[in-house]
Motif scaffolding. Sequence first.
Motif, mmCIF file in Angstrom:
data_model
loop_
_atom_site.group_PDB
_atom_site.id
_atom_site.type_symbol
_atom_site.label_atom_id
_atom_site.label_comp_id
_atom_site.label_asym_id
_atom_site.label_seq_id
_atom_site.Cartn_x
_atom_site.Cartn_y
_atom_site.Cartn_z
ATOM 1 N N GLU A 106 -34.701 -66.369 30.677
ATOM 2 C CA GLU A 106 -34.251 -65.465 31.384
ATOM 3 C C GLU A 106 -33.283 -64.442 30.831
ATOM 4 O OE1 GLU A 106 -33.376 -67.430 35.070
ATOM 5 O OE2 GLU A 106 -35.386 -67.861 35.358
ATOM 6 N N VAL A 107 -32.213 -64.969 30.184
ATOM 7 C CA VAL A 107 -30.933 -64.301 29.705
ATOM 8 C C VAL A 107 -31.140 -63.743 28.322
ATOM 9 C CG1 VAL A 107 -28.635 -64.528 29.076
ATOM 10 C CG2 VAL A 107 -29.559 -65.762 31.215
ATOM 11 N N GLU A 108 -31.908 -64.552 27.231
ATOM 12 C CA GLU A 108 -32.119 -64.155 26.133
ATOM 13 C C GLU A 108 -33.304 -63.515 25.508
ATOM 14 O OE1 GLU A 108 -29.361 -64.062 24.419
ATOM 15 O OE2 GLU A 108 -27.993 -65.231 25.235
ATOM 16 N N GLY A 109 -34.338 -63.763 26.423
ATOM 17 C CA GLY A 109 -35.661 -63.502 26.257
ATOM 18 C C GLY A 109 -36.296 -63.949 24.999
ATOM 19 N N GLU A 110 -35.734 -65.383 24.861
ATOM 20 C CA GLU A 110 -36.429 -66.255 23.580
ATOM 21 C C GLU A 110 -37.268 -67.064 24.572
ATOM 22 O OE1 GLU A 110 -36.058 -66.123 20.506
ATOM 23 O OE2 GLU A 110 -34.373 -64.307 20.478
ATOM 24 N N LEU A 182 -29.204 -84.695 9.339
ATOM 25 C CA LEU A 182 -30.558 -84.115 9.486
ATOM 26 C C LEU A 182 -30.559 -83.913 10.924
ATOM 27 C CD1 LEU A 182 -33.709 -84.773 7.618
ATOM 28 C CD2 LEU A 182 -33.810 -84.687 10.104
ATOM 29 N N GLU A 183 -30.885 -82.754 11.342
ATOM 30 C CA GLU A 183 -31.002 -82.273 12.770
ATOM 31 C C GLU A 183 -32.549 -82.083 13.079
ATOM 32 O OE1 GLU A 183 -29.840 -78.354 15.016
ATOM 33 O OE2 GLU A 183 -28.112 -79.514 14.284
ATOM 34 N N THR A 184 -32.780 -82.587 13.860
ATOM 35 C CA THR A 184 -34.383 -82.208 14.331
ATOM 36 C C THR A 184 -34.071 -81.339 16.069
ATOM 37 O OG1 THR A 184 -35.485 -84.109 13.609
ATOM 38 C CG2 THR A 184 -36.567 -83.028 15.427
ATOM 39 N N GLN A 185 -34.489 -80.502 16.219
ATOM 40 C CA GLN A 185 -34.345 -79.456 17.260
ATOM 41 C C GLN A 185 -35.429 -78.787 17.910
ATOM 42 O OE1 GLN A 185 -31.661 -76.361 15.310
ATOM 43 N NE2 GLN A 185 -32.853 -75.395 16.526
ATOM 44 N N GLN A 186 -35.351 -78.307 18.919
ATOM 45 C CA GLN A 186 -36.214 -77.056 19.399
ATOM 46 C C GLN A 186 -36.166 -75.783 18.474
ATOM 47 O OE1 GLN A 186 -34.969 -77.213 23.860
ATOM 48 N NE2 GLN A 186 -37.114 -76.777 24.054
ATOM 49 N N SER A 187 -37.262 -75.036 18.264
ATOM 50 C CA SER A 187 -37.174 -73.903 17.376
ATOM 51 C C SER A 187 -36.309 -72.900 18.142
ATOM 52 C CB SER A 187 -38.668 -73.657 17.097
ATOM 53 O OG SER A 187 -38.587 -72.431 16.250
ATOM 54 N N SER A 188 -35.120 -72.967 18.001
ATOM 55 C CA SER A 188 -34.218 -71.936 18.777
ATOM 56 C C SER A 188 -33.139 -71.679 17.812
ATOM 57 C CB SER A 188 -33.706 -72.525 19.977
ATOM 58 O OG SER A 188 -32.667 -71.754 20.432
ATOM 59 N N ASP A 189 -32.422 -70.620 17.742
ATOM 60 C CA ASP A 189 -31.146 -70.226 16.882
ATOM 61 C C ASP A 189 -30.007 -69.770 17.974
ATOM 62 O OD1 ASP A 189 -30.038 -70.237 14.596
ATOM 63 O OD2 ASP A 189 -30.686 -68.034 14.078
ATOM 64 N N ILE A 190 -30.382 -69.996 19.286
ATOM 65 C CA ILE A 190 -29.243 -69.504 20.277
ATOM 66 C C ILE A 190 -27.936 -70.521 20.335
ATOM 67 C CG2 ILE A 190 -28.651 -68.925 22.590
ATOM 68 C CD1 ILE A 190 -31.938 -68.813 22.831
ATOM 69 N N LEU A 211 -17.825 -67.395 25.805
ATOM 70 C CA LEU A 211 -17.273 -68.108 27.014
ATOM 71 C C LEU A 211 -17.948 -67.944 28.136
ATOM 72 C CD1 LEU A 211 -13.343 -67.959 26.136
ATOM 73 C CD2 LEU A 211 -14.728 -69.614 25.354
ATOM 74 N N ASP A 212 -18.399 -66.890 28.797
ATOM 75 C CA ASP A 212 -18.741 -66.842 29.961
ATOM 76 C C ASP A 212 -20.260 -67.501 30.074
ATOM 77 O OD1 ASP A 212 -16.555 -65.131 30.828
ATOM 78 O OD2 ASP A 212 -17.943 -63.573 30.737
ATOM 79 N N LYS A 213 -20.991 -67.388 29.053
ATOM 80 C CA LYS A 213 -22.320 -67.907 28.763
ATOM 81 C C LYS A 213 -21.964 -69.618 28.446
ATOM 82 C CE LYS A 213 -24.993 -63.956 27.331
ATOM 83 N NZ LYS A 213 -25.746 -63.370 25.965
#
Length: 318
Positions: A106-110, A182-190, A211-213
Amino acid sequence: MYNEPIYLEPAFKERLWGGTKLEEIFHYKIPSDYTGEAWCISGHKNGPNTIKNGPLEGKTLREAWDGHRELFAGEEGEEFPLLVKILDSKKDLSVQVHPDDTYAREVEGENYGKTECWYVLDCEEGSEIIFGHHASNKQEFEAMVANGEWGDLLRTIEVKPGDFFYVPSGTIHAIGAGIQILETQQSSDITYRVYDYDRVGQDGNKRELHLDKSIEVTTVPHVDPEIERTQFYQEDLRKERLVEEKYFSVYRWDLEGECKGLTPEPYVLLSVIDGTGEVIVEGRSYPFKKGDHLIIPATVKTFDLKGNASLIVSNSNK
């Protein structure tokens, strides 16, 4: 039919807090002495990996996902769902937080928010992470952020090799200096920065905070997620489940000999953190070593492992 493992070339990211451990530990050819991240299994637009072998050699994982969804059992979604990376924090990372899927869309369009988990590969004695905070409600959290009461707000934990942390979206966190994970994550760079120790970037200016976000997406109060590490054996392979949640399951596999008849379920991501071995598919051998990253696609029905090695293994639960 694509009937072999897919080996991937890491993509490196230079960071203010990075170092040289990725070369020292894994013998990667890093771009500089400030290399903070190796994106090892990634289809993300900001760092897709190149395929090193087979019919799709030279293509990216992003292209494989877009054009050959049979490799991933026809899984739906606009992009490859997971991202596996190795981080080297010579210095403290910024204190940060990530949004969930709804906020990201909704906010980042990702496509995805960012839930992640960390396996501590190595660290200096006494190294710490920031994991969570001490505010009891949103109003208190906002006030402590506004007043810069970081010592009272942030919760620190000392770490050692082999520790594992599950970091859901909304969790305040930071990796401290002297740690390789080693990090496993969702495919996101936010990433939303909450605090950055008043450091300046290469341009001489302080890095941007969000800060707001950060206040909008942070979970208050912090609650440690419940995880139960369980293990079992399959022939000469010890499997330890580190976490199983709605986005991914992550395991540590320790191989001392041979294990036959493994299945991709429906496709599986392998990162070799120590040792050597081989994947065997229909009698054909594919060797691997420490620092290699590969995917066993859904088109491989069964495979065998042979060798002496430790791996972090994950699959998508979408």
